[in-house]
Enzyme design. Structure first.
Site, mmCIF file in Angstrom:
data_model
loop_
_atom_site.group_PDB
_atom_site.id
_atom_site.type_symbol
_atom_site.label_atom_id
_atom_site.label_comp_id
_atom_site.label_asym_id
_atom_site.label_seq_id
_atom_site.Cartn_x
_atom_site.Cartn_y
_atom_site.Cartn_z
ATOM 1 C CE1 TYR A 161 5.820 4.062 -14.978
ATOM 2 C CE2 TYR A 161 7.939 3.204 -15.715
ATOM 3 C CZ TYR A 161 7.205 4.175 -15.062
ATOM 4 O OH TYR A 161 7.844 5.256 -14.498
ATOM 5 C CB SER A 171 10.379 5.620 -17.317
ATOM 6 O OG SER A 171 11.118 4.617 -16.656
HETATM 7 P P1 NAP Z 1 5.227 9.139 -6.827
HETATM 8 O O1 NAP Z 1 6.141 9.583 -5.734
HETATM 9 O O2 NAP Z 1 4.528 7.836 -6.712
HETATM 10 O O3 NAP Z 1 4.154 10.310 -7.075
HETATM 11 C C1 NAP Z 1 3.183 10.138 -8.063
HETATM 12 C C2 NAP Z 1 2.454 11.444 -8.261
HETATM 13 O O4 NAP Z 1 1.519 11.287 -9.330
HETATM 14 C C3 NAP Z 1 1.651 11.869 -7.045
HETATM 15 O O5 NAP Z 1 1.714 13.266 -6.968
HETATM 16 C C4 NAP Z 1 0.236 11.399 -7.394
HETATM 17 O O6 NAP Z 1 -0.801 12.155 -6.759
HETATM 18 C C5 NAP Z 1 0.228 11.656 -8.874
HETATM 19 N N1 NAP Z 1 -0.780 10.876 -9.595
HETATM 20 C C6 NAP Z 1 -0.847 9.524 -9.768
HETATM 21 N N2 NAP Z 1 -1.920 9.203 -10.502
HETATM 22 C C7 NAP Z 1 -2.549 10.364 -10.799
HETATM 23 C C8 NAP Z 1 -3.730 10.697 -11.522
HETATM 24 N N3 NAP Z 1 -4.489 9.743 -12.107
HETATM 25 N N4 NAP Z 1 -4.084 11.996 -11.614
HETATM 26 C C9 NAP Z 1 -3.334 12.972 -11.045
HETATM 27 N N5 NAP Z 1 -2.205 12.720 -10.342
HETATM 28 C C10 NAP Z 1 -1.839 11.430 -10.222
HETATM 29 O O7 NAP Z 1 5.981 9.068 -8.221
HETATM 30 P P2 NAP Z 1 7.395 9.672 -8.715
HETATM 31 O O8 NAP Z 1 8.420 8.645 -8.497
HETATM 32 O O9 NAP Z 1 7.584 11.029 -8.223
HETATM 33 O O10 NAP Z 1 7.103 9.683 -10.297
HETATM 34 C C11 NAP Z 1 6.816 10.861 -11.017
HETATM 35 C C12 NAP Z 1 6.931 10.545 -12.506
HETATM 36 O O11 NAP Z 1 8.261 10.115 -12.788
HETATM 37 C C13 NAP Z 1 6.020 9.431 -12.976
HETATM 38 O O12 NAP Z 1 5.528 9.715 -14.273
HETATM 39 C C14 NAP Z 1 6.932 8.224 -13.042
HETATM 40 O O13 NAP Z 1 6.469 7.265 -13.961
HETATM 41 C C15 NAP Z 1 8.227 8.885 -13.471
HETATM 42 N N6 NAP Z 1 9.426 8.112 -13.144
HETATM 43 C C16 NAP Z 1 9.774 7.866 -11.844
HETATM 44 C C17 NAP Z 1 10.936 7.151 -11.581
HETATM 45 C C18 NAP Z 1 11.404 6.847 -10.180
HETATM 46 O O14 NAP Z 1 12.379 6.115 -10.041
HETATM 47 N N7 NAP Z 1 10.783 7.370 -9.146
HETATM 48 C C19 NAP Z 1 11.724 6.693 -12.636
HETATM 49 C C20 NAP Z 1 11.334 6.965 -13.937
HETATM 50 C C21 NAP Z 1 10.196 7.683 -14.185
HETATM 51 P P3 NAP Z 1 -1.344 11.783 -5.265
HETATM 52 O O15 NAP Z 1 -0.275 12.280 -4.312
HETATM 53 O O16 NAP Z 1 -2.637 12.537 -5.132
HETATM 54 O O17 NAP Z 1 -1.502 10.311 -5.213
#
Ligand code: NAP
Length: 240
Positions: free
Chosen positions: A153, A140
């Site tokens: 984070y 991130s």
């Molecule tokens: P999201 O929509 O909240 O989805 C999170 C995903 O992670 C879901 O599939 C969830 O599974 C899974 N997950 C969470 N905890 C877990 C665990 N302990 N074991 C296995 N699976 C787990 O998040 P996102 O925005 O797509 O983020 C994906 C990645 O990108 C993350 O690493 C996040 O930090 C990074 N990121 C996101 C952003 C942003 O703006 N969205 C920006 C920078 C970085 P369930 O569906 O079963 O809950």
């Protein structure tokens, strides 16, 4: 056969990456923690497009869970191996450090950092033996720049960036590349309560990104064409 595993493939960025890797011809293992319905939907979308996918439920922050599920998959698929690993599962529990509870610190470190370690270590041996692998860690902007309210984070993501650079050097002679992708604001469940109208003024391109835009970059880093890129952190944040 070479498989791709995407942790947190049930929703958001992970789902878009599953679809991209399937489009590239990989059978995809969709990991999720608890949202089976969303994981099934990712699988359905892959299958509608003619791809192959399997659900693999485990909690990345539980060493027992990771080892049990992945060992069982390996036993059942002796002819295959996971060549592409996308460490995408992540959570955030934001609050200023002065108010941060131990649990908020530990949960975020356990999922975002320890999860990366448990899953990657389990799959490395096969990649080393087979002399091919792609590991892509979703980090991130917060881990590069540090963001207030996110000491837990930012710490976890910065640690994964350090590990990416170190591991890349350990395994590069075995044709395994290790890179990190650092998104800014991407439209997913993780950002749905943020005020996009105000925040987009901080972003030079004046909008949040789409999960599919992150997936395109991950797809390139996962491809054979990216064999000379390793130990890098690639930002995708609209110019922030
Ligand atoms: P999201 O929509 O909240 O989805 C999170 C995903 O992670 C879901 O599939 C969830 O599974 C899974 N997950 C969470 N905890 C877990 C665990 N302990 N074991 C296995 N699976 C787990 O998040 P996102 O925005 O797509 O983020 C994906 C990645 O990108 C993350 O690493 C996040 O930090 C990074 N990121 C996101 C952003 C942003 O703006 N969205 C920006 C920078 C970085 P369930 O569906 O079963 O809950």
């Amino acid at each position: 056969m070479k498989y791709a595993l995407v942790t947190g493939g049930s929703r958001g960025i992970g789902r878009a990456i599953c679809l991209k890797l399937s489009e590239m011809g990989y059978p995809v293992l969709i990991n999720y923690q608890s949202n089976k319905e969303a994981a099934e939907e990712t699988k359905r979308q892959i299958e509608v497009n003619g791809g192959k996918a399997e659900l693999l439920a485990f909690n990345v922050s539980s060493i027992e869970d990771v080892d049990n599920v992945l060992s069982k998959w390996m036993e059942n698929n002796p002819e295959d191996y996971i060549a592409i690993l996308i460490n995408n599962a992540g959570i955030r529990k934001d609050t200023m450090m002065v108010f941060m509870k131990n649990q908020q610190w530990e949960d975020v470190i356990n999922t975002n950092l320890n999860g990366f370690f448990y899953v990657t270590r389990r799959l490395l041996k096969d990649m080393i033996t087979k002399r091919y692998g792609r590991i892509i860690n979703i980090v991130s902007l917060s881990g590069l720049k540090g963001l207030p309210g996110q000491t837990n984070y930012s710490a976890a993501k910065a640690a994964v960036i350090g590990a990416t650079k170190a591991l890349a050097q350990e395994v590069s002679s075995r044709k395994i590349t290790v890179n990190a992708v650092a998104p800014g604001f991407i439209i997913t469940d993780m950002t749905k309560e943020l005020d996009e109208k105000t925040l987009k003024n901080l972003i030079p391109v004046r909008r949040f990104g789409q999960p599919e835009e992150v997936a395109e970059l991950v797809g390139f880093l996962a491809s054979d064409k990216a064999g000379y890129i390793t130990g890098e952190v690639v930002s995708i944040n609209g110019g922030m």
